[in-house]
Design an enzyme around this catalytic site. Sequence first.
Site, mmCIF file in Angstrom:
data_model
loop_
_atom_site.group_PDB
_atom_site.id
_atom_site.type_symbol
_atom_site.label_atom_id
_atom_site.label_comp_id
_atom_site.label_asym_id
_atom_site.label_seq_id
_atom_site.Cartn_x
_atom_site.Cartn_y
_atom_site.Cartn_z
ATOM 1 C CB ALA A 1 44.780 26.353 36.212
ATOM 2 C CB CYS A 2 43.948 29.738 40.531
ATOM 3 S SG CYS A 2 45.137 28.685 41.385
ATOM 4 C CB THR A 3 39.070 31.239 38.554
ATOM 5 O OG1 THR A 3 39.174 30.232 37.543
ATOM 6 C CG2 THR A 3 38.280 32.421 38.006
ATOM 7 C CD GLU B 1 44.510 33.199 38.643
ATOM 8 O OE1 GLU B 1 44.204 32.658 37.563
ATOM 9 O OE2 GLU B 1 43.864 33.044 39.695
#
Length: 433
Positions: free
Chosen positions: A19-21, A111
Amino acid sequence: MKKYLAFAVTLLGMGKVIACTTLFVGNQASADGSFIIARNEDGSANNAKHKVIHPVAFHQQGEYKAHRNNFSWPLPETAMRYTAIHDFDTNDNAMGEAGFNSAGVGMSATETIYNGRAALAADPYVTKTGITEDAIESVILPVAQSARQGAKLLGDIIEQKGAGEGFGVAFIDSKEIWYLETGSGHQWLAVRLPADSYFVSANQGRLRHYDPNDNANYMASPTLVSFAKKQGLYDPARGEFDFHQAYSQDNKNDTTYNYPRVWTLQHQFNPHLDTVVSPGETFPVFLTPITKISVAAVKNALRNHYQGTSHDPYASHNPQEPWRPISVFRTQESHILQVRPKLPQAIGNVEYIAYGMPSLSVYLPYYQGMRHYQPGDDKGPIGRATTLPTGHSARCKRWLCRTTMRLRQMCNTPAKHLNSKQLSSSIRWSRAI
């Protein structure tokens, strides 16, 4: 902030989901006229990253072959010089994540997003041979002459080969920022970031509006709308086409895992925004900030863990906290790509890289004009975050930053929370550098 030793325990217990932001800033929304794209790459705390410069290549033949599935794509006869941040186990040939090429084009990939069940039932991901995060930078960055061209090339590949997973990819140059999201196995939408706006994404499809007559600001797969109509994903009688409603997932998990990150950063830059973290909430896609955004503000955003609120899992020592923080222990690296159009490209294009959890790490600047990196940038083998590295591995930037994180944990942890094993381990790590 106190009791950093709890960071690792808390976050390692929150799962291993990739997961990423992501955060983008237009040049009229930034403090110094820069274009900015930034992302935390969250995966495994044990994954060493290699910062690499790929030299220009001539007279290439054959195909690029992906590392983690059977995707392939013809190699260009000439490939531009470009930079990348690879996983340690890819022979510096995959999972490039972020970088600039010699044309001044930068990208951040990817993302992780999740497309809707109905969309994927009609047009599934091509998991065995479709393009994924593993290959995107290695295929696009050596040839893209502009941000727009990079987005278009990725879209063409999705149409021809399919997407092997859901993703969002950012492209940047001295004129604009483009962002592409998958809709399904072969559908996609790319939008140009308004110059006066910023954009936040947190593991969910965020794009909504699409105007097929506005070629300056939108690109998409040719059947994006007609396919949605045919498959019952979009009913024109209900109003304007909404890409998110037609193609993106929005479920209970998004409310706690994704919404809080978008809500927090939007309220950081627009404090009076009238939105809440609640099922079905619609967050604005693009916003003009109250105060223009600096690189320092972007760093602070990527380091956010709801500090000063009841949702800070580190201060409360609560591994069951439902809100997923932006800054997590399993961040492999955090990057900020800045383009300053008024400066020569060699110093105007900068990558700021923080290895490991950004809250405990330092952002190191890498200018595009650098001819080579330090020896420690391209080192780092497999190993656990608690394993003492030896030899050349002990000199890799990733391990040095992890050691700094460990020492910061020690310095901010009351002695009563430490045992002799933890103390001995930290001392050994400090001696390794």
